[in-house]
Design a protein around this motif. Structure first.
Motif, PDB file in Angstrom:
ATOM      1  N   GLN A 167      42.471 -29.431 -17.126  1.00 21.45           N
ATOM      2  CA  GLN A 167      43.355 -30.019 -16.147  1.00 21.45           C
ATOM      3  C   GLN A 167      43.133 -31.599 -16.010  1.00 21.45           C
ATOM      4  OE1 GLN A 167      43.008 -28.025 -12.661  1.00 21.45           O
ATOM      5  NE2 GLN A 167      44.065 -26.334 -13.092  1.00 21.45           N
ATOM      6  N   ASN A 168      41.824 -32.154 -15.832  1.00 20.14           N
ATOM      7  CA  ASN A 168      41.349 -33.253 -15.848  1.00 20.14           C
ATOM      8  C   ASN A 168      41.626 -34.137 -16.916  1.00 20.14           C
ATOM      9  OD1 ASN A 168      40.690 -33.133 -13.237  1.00 20.14           O
ATOM     10  ND2 ASN A 168      38.469 -32.965 -13.791  1.00 20.14           N
ATOM     11  N   PHE A 169      41.434 -33.424 -18.162  1.00 20.97           N
ATOM     12  CA  PHE A 169      41.368 -34.631 -19.368  1.00 20.97           C
ATOM     13  C   PHE A 169      42.761 -34.325 -20.246  1.00 20.97           C
ATOM     14  CE2 PHE A 169      36.619 -34.201 -18.737  1.00 20.97           C
ATOM     15  CZ  PHE A 169      36.389 -35.407 -19.008  1.00 20.97           C
TER      16      PHE A 169
ATOM     17  N   ALA B  79      48.268 -38.673 -13.563  1.00 24.14           N
ATOM     18  CA  ALA B  79      49.692 -38.342 -13.513  1.00 24.14           C
ATOM     19  C   ALA B  79      49.915 -38.075 -11.903  1.00 24.14           C
ATOM     20  CB  ALA B  79      50.235 -37.252 -14.328  1.00 24.14           C
ATOM     21  N   ASN B  80      49.007 -37.346 -11.417  1.00 25.97           N
ATOM     22  CA  ASN B  80      49.298 -36.834  -9.855  1.00 25.97           C
ATOM     23  C   ASN B  80      48.575 -37.965  -8.746  1.00 25.97           C
ATOM     24  OD1 ASN B  80      50.542 -34.764 -10.771  1.00 25.97           O
ATOM     25  ND2 ASN B  80      48.647 -33.449 -11.203  1.00 25.97           N
TER      26      ASN B  80
ATOM     27  N   LEU C 255      34.189 -25.383 -10.294  1.00 24.37           N
ATOM     28  CA  LEU C 255      34.739 -26.722  -9.271  1.00 24.37           C
ATOM     29  C   LEU C 255      33.802 -27.927  -9.305  1.00 24.37           C
ATOM     30  CD1 LEU C 255      35.966 -24.622  -6.297  1.00 24.37           C
ATOM     31  CD2 LEU C 255      37.484 -25.792  -8.058  1.00 24.37           C
ATOM     32  N   MET C 256      32.575 -27.567  -9.366  1.00 22.57           N
ATOM     33  CA  MET C 256      31.778 -28.711  -9.348  1.00 22.57           C
ATOM     34  C   MET C 256      31.692 -29.494 -10.560  1.00 22.57           C
ATOM     35  SD  MET C 256      28.229 -26.582  -7.634  1.00 22.57           S
ATOM     36  CE  MET C 256      26.977 -27.851  -8.318  1.00 22.57           C
ATOM     37  N   CYS C 257      31.796 -28.792 -11.711  1.00 20.25           N
ATOM     38  CA  CYS C 257      32.208 -29.522 -12.924  1.00 20.25           C
ATOM     39  C   CYS C 257      33.441 -30.323 -13.185  1.00 20.25           C
ATOM     40  CB  CYS C 257      32.056 -28.655 -14.246  1.00 20.25           C
ATOM     41  SG  CYS C 257      30.370 -27.945 -14.601  1.00 20.25           S
ATOM     42  N   GLN C 258      34.459 -29.790 -12.556  1.00 22.47           N
ATOM     43  CA  GLN C 258      35.641 -30.328 -12.490  1.00 22.47           C
ATOM     44  C   GLN C 258      35.508 -31.643 -11.716  1.00 22.47           C
ATOM     45  OE1 GLN C 258      38.868 -29.269  -9.845  1.00 22.47           O
ATOM     46  NE2 GLN C 258      40.475 -29.135 -11.574  1.00 22.47           N
ATOM     47  N   GLN C 259      34.974 -31.650 -10.550  1.00 21.26           N
ATOM     48  CA  GLN C 259      34.885 -32.691  -9.574  1.00 21.26           C
ATOM     49  C   GLN C 259      33.927 -33.765 -10.106  1.00 21.26           C
ATOM     50  OE1 GLN C 259      37.060 -33.367  -6.828  1.00 21.26           O
ATOM     51  NE2 GLN C 259      37.948 -31.406  -7.795  1.00 21.26           N
ATOM     52  N   LEU C 260      33.071 -33.525 -10.812  1.00 19.75           N
ATOM     53  CA  LEU C 260      32.002 -34.386 -11.485  1.00 19.75           C
ATOM     54  C   LEU C 260      33.098 -35.160 -12.543  1.00 19.75           C
ATOM     55  CD1 LEU C 260      28.705 -32.407 -11.626  1.00 19.75           C
ATOM     56  CD2 LEU C 260      29.178 -34.471 -10.267  1.00 19.75           C
ATOM     57  N   THR C 261      33.664 -34.561 -13.004  1.00 22.09           N
ATOM     58  CA  THR C 261      34.363 -35.326 -14.186  1.00 22.09           C
ATOM     59  C   THR C 261      35.806 -36.173 -13.484  1.00 22.09           C
ATOM     60  OG1 THR C 261      35.617 -33.311 -14.598  1.00 22.09           O
ATOM     61  CG2 THR C 261      34.212 -33.850 -16.213  1.00 22.09           C
ATOM     62  N   ALA C 262      36.233 -35.615 -12.371  1.00 13.75           N
ATOM     63  CA  ALA C 262      37.010 -36.450 -11.717  1.00 13.75           C
ATOM     64  C   ALA C 262      36.343 -37.452 -11.016  1.00 13.75           C
ATOM     65  CB  ALA C 262      37.778 -35.421 -10.752  1.00 13.75           C
ATOM     66  N   LEU C 263      35.075 -37.472 -10.583  1.00 19.46           N
ATOM     67  CA  LEU C 263      34.400 -38.453 -10.213  1.00 19.46           C
ATOM     68  C   LEU C 263      34.272 -39.664 -10.977  1.00 19.46           C
ATOM     69  CD1 LEU C 263      32.429 -39.736  -7.754  1.00 19.46           C
ATOM     70  CD2 LEU C 263      30.640 -38.362  -8.834  1.00 19.46           C
TER      71      LEU C 263
ATOM     72  N   PHE D 296      46.586 -42.335 -24.050  1.00 22.33           N
ATOM     73  CA  PHE D 296      45.960 -42.224 -25.321  1.00 22.33           C
ATOM     74  C   PHE D 296      44.562 -41.589 -25.231  1.00 22.33           C
ATOM     75  CE2 PHE D 296      49.295 -45.340 -26.566  1.00 22.33           C
ATOM     76  CZ  PHE D 296      50.056 -44.551 -27.346  1.00 22.33           C
ATOM     77  N   LEU D 297      43.697 -42.092 -24.411  1.00 23.53           N
ATOM     78  CA  LEU D 297      42.536 -41.605 -24.165  1.00 23.53           C
ATOM     79  C   LEU D 297      42.315 -40.398 -23.987  1.00 23.53           C
ATOM     80  CD1 LEU D 297      41.107 -44.904 -22.066  1.00 23.53           C
ATOM     81  CD2 LEU D 297      41.006 -44.493 -24.587  1.00 23.53           C
ATOM     82  N   PHE D 298      43.277 -39.727 -22.929  1.00 27.26           N
ATOM     83  CA  PHE D 298      43.130 -38.244 -22.536  1.00 27.26           C
ATOM     84  C   PHE D 298      43.199 -37.396 -23.834  1.00 27.26           C
ATOM     85  CE2 PHE D 298      44.022 -40.048 -18.212  1.00 27.26           C
ATOM     86  CZ  PHE D 298      42.924 -39.473 -17.693  1.00 27.26           C
ATOM     87  N   VAL D 299      44.342 -37.777 -24.653  1.00 30.59           N
ATOM     88  CA  VAL D 299      44.609 -36.870 -25.763  1.00 30.59           C
ATOM     89  C   VAL D 299      43.498 -36.611 -26.578  1.00 30.59           C
ATOM     90  CG1 VAL D 299      46.207 -36.835 -27.898  1.00 30.59           C
ATOM     91  CG2 VAL D 299      47.005 -37.797 -26.142  1.00 30.59           C
TER      92      VAL D 299
END
Length: 544
Positions: A319-321, A327-328, A445-453, A476-479
């Motif tokens: 989701q993050n990457f 986008a959100n 969730l912790m891993c998701q939020q750490l990458t979101a951080l 482009f970076l996300f792809v």
């Protein structure tokens, strides 16, 4: 077929051959979908009491979506930037300093990491309900502080505490619902997480659109005030919510578990069967005497569980990457940066379309395979991201290109919520075993939020007009990152749609390749290939 397979076919043995023939024929026709939706409707009616409790429990996840939308909406308010920001003479506008903008976004993320950790650490100690109370009271108090924050430091602390509440209320409701859900409803129940999040995002955008018409500080403070709404409503029903029967059985409190099951499913439900199913799920990996030691942080990385933990983590990382954070969270602000005069209205339209597409995805969750929804959807998003990035290369003076960019951004968001947004949560929740689920969901969730951080820390520098000003080119970076995650999911993600937790455990224990779960059934406590199972059933019928 495993006896724990609920009402899918076991209550009607005469339909076994018909259902298996349709599912195994490779002809994914309207007949297959008709059968599956008939089964779903039958179970919705049978478990209607649990369905209502599910909708109530999951309502608290609303906070994540509203908080995420609030971060981007608040920065888009000129009055918010004027009060908390600095004047940028070159652009003739007020701008929140990139450092504080990063801290504003990071505050909630840091809080969510800590909140998710608390769920993993204490959910099996104090139970599910006490943590729900904590989430509600922290949310109400931090919302109050947020409205009246006089400066950026206080604003940061308020947002941090709100993030703790969001972490608690995002990890615990999915845990409660998925660990108690019958297998026949779990696909739909586990897919609800993202639709509630999108609903929160949608209402934050509607609030932002309405508040944008207000002059003065209450243009953005009104958005903050509404963070009170759901926690206060939720608190009214919380005293009547039964504690999780699974938690009671983990504590060997069967009498309490029976009472809780009656509250969840009704007095007419087969409580003995539910108790038996839960006990079998808890005892599948090891003996009952060792259940207490299986719920540790170390256990989720054991040889039996590490593959399942990896899939759960990747399910949300995609989701993050895939670009969901950009986008959100930054959608309203980005619409302003590309010259759109009605950024709040566009965000409201976009979030409404996201909610609609997510609703359709939940409706299809009992039909669409998990691997198709997550891996196939992620691949489609990668292609769409290239289009968004490519369109962003055009100058801002190119009206046609900016219109196309706007259309692709909005449709990208719709695709996101219908694919990885929806199915990522389902995979993260249902892949782990019953015993390790609290800590697996918390770690995910912790891993998701750490990458979101990480993303929230660097994003302002990429898109702010006084910094790199990348805009949509950041896609482009996300792809590049998304390709690696999708590859990992292709190799390790099992097809868990409509499987009981016991069936999933048995397939892992029998060494079935995750990519081939859909080709197997569980019969007599072991994994058997579908064609072999069908042959056996037909042979037994002929002998009879």
């Amino acid at each position: 077929m495993d006896p724990a397979h609920n009402n899918l076919v076991d209550d009607d043995k005469a339909n076994f051959e018909a259902v298996e023939t349709v599912l195994d024929s490779g002809n994914h026709s309207a007949e297959q979908y008709r059968i599956q939706y008939r089964i779903l409707w039958m179970n919705l009616k049978e478990y209607k009491r649990f369905v209502w409790w599910t909708l109530y429990v999951m309502l608290l996840v609303f906070g994540w979506g509203y908080d995420a939308g609030l971060s981007g909406v608040a920065i888009a308010f000129p009055e918010f930037r004027k009060i908390y920001g600095n004047y940028y003479a070159a652009g003739d506008q007020w701008v929140i300093p990139a450092l504080w903008q990063s801290l504003w976004n990071a505050a909630s993320t840091i809080g969510q990491v800590f909140g998710a950790y608390l769920v993993g650490q204490f959910a099996d100690t104090f139970g599910r309900k006490l943590i729900l109370y904590a989430a509600v009271f922290i949310s109400i108090s931090s919302s109050f502080a947020l409205v009246f924050a006089p400066d950026l430091p206080v604003l940061f602390v308020s947002k941090l505490l709100l993030g703790v509440s969001v972490g608690l209320s995002t990890a615990l409701p999915p845990l409660y619902v998925t660990e108690n859900s019958p297998a026949a409803l779990r696909s739909s129940a586990s897919s609800l997480t993202n639709i509630i999040i999108v609903l929160g995002f949608f209402l934050s955008s509607i609030t932002g659109f309405g508040a944008s018409k207000i002059a003065g500080v209450w243009s953005f403070k009104l958005s903050f005030v509404l963070t009170f709404l759901i926690p206060v409503i939720y608190l009214c029903g919380l005293p009547f919510l039964p504690e999780s029967p699974v938690w009671y059985l983990k504590k060997n409190r069967e009498a309490d578990a029976r009472k809780a099951l009656k509250r969840l499913f009704g007095s007419e439900a087969d409580i003995d069967a539910r108790i038996k199913t839960i006990r079998e799920e808890l005892q599948q990996q090891e003996g009952e005497s060792e259940i207490g030691g299986q719920g540790t942080w170390k256990s989720i990385f054991s040889r039996e569980n590490r593959s399942r933990t990896l899939v759960a983590v990747l399910g949300l990382q995609v989701q993050n990457f895939s670009g969901g954070y950009f986008a959100n969270t930054y959608q309203t602000y980005y619409f302003e940066l590309i010259g759109q005069t009605n950024a709040f209205g566009l965000t409201a339209i976009s979030s409404a379309l996201q909610f609609g597409s997510n609703f359709v995805a939940v409706f299809l969750s009992n039909v669409v395979p998990r691997r198709v929804g997550l891996i196939g959807g992620g691949t489609l998003l990668a292609v769409w991201s290239v289009i968004v990035g490519g369109t962003s290369l055009a100058p801002k003076t190119n009206v046609s290109a900016n219109t196309a960019l706007l259309a692709f951004m909005i449709t990208w968001s719709m695709l996101y919520t219908a694919t990885v947004g929806c199915y990522g949560w389902a995979v993260a929740q249902e892949t782990s075993s019953q015993i390790t689920r609290p800590k697996t969901i918390a770690l995910t969730l912790m891993c998701q939020q750490l990458t979101a951080l990480l993303l929230s820390s660097v994003f302002p520098y990429f898109i702010n007009p006084d910094q790199l000003n990348f805009g949509g080119k950041v896609m482009f970076l996300f792809v590049g990152a998304e390709i690696f995650i999708l590859l990992g999911l292709y190799l390790a993600q099992p097809e868990t749609k409509n499987l009981t937790y016991r069936e999933i455990d048995i397939m892992y224990a029998d060494g079935v390749s995750p990519r081939k779960f859909s080709k197997y059934l569980v019969m007599d406590g072991r994994a058997v290939k579908r064609e072999q199972a069908t042959t056996n059933v037909v042979g037994e019928k002929v002998q009879a």
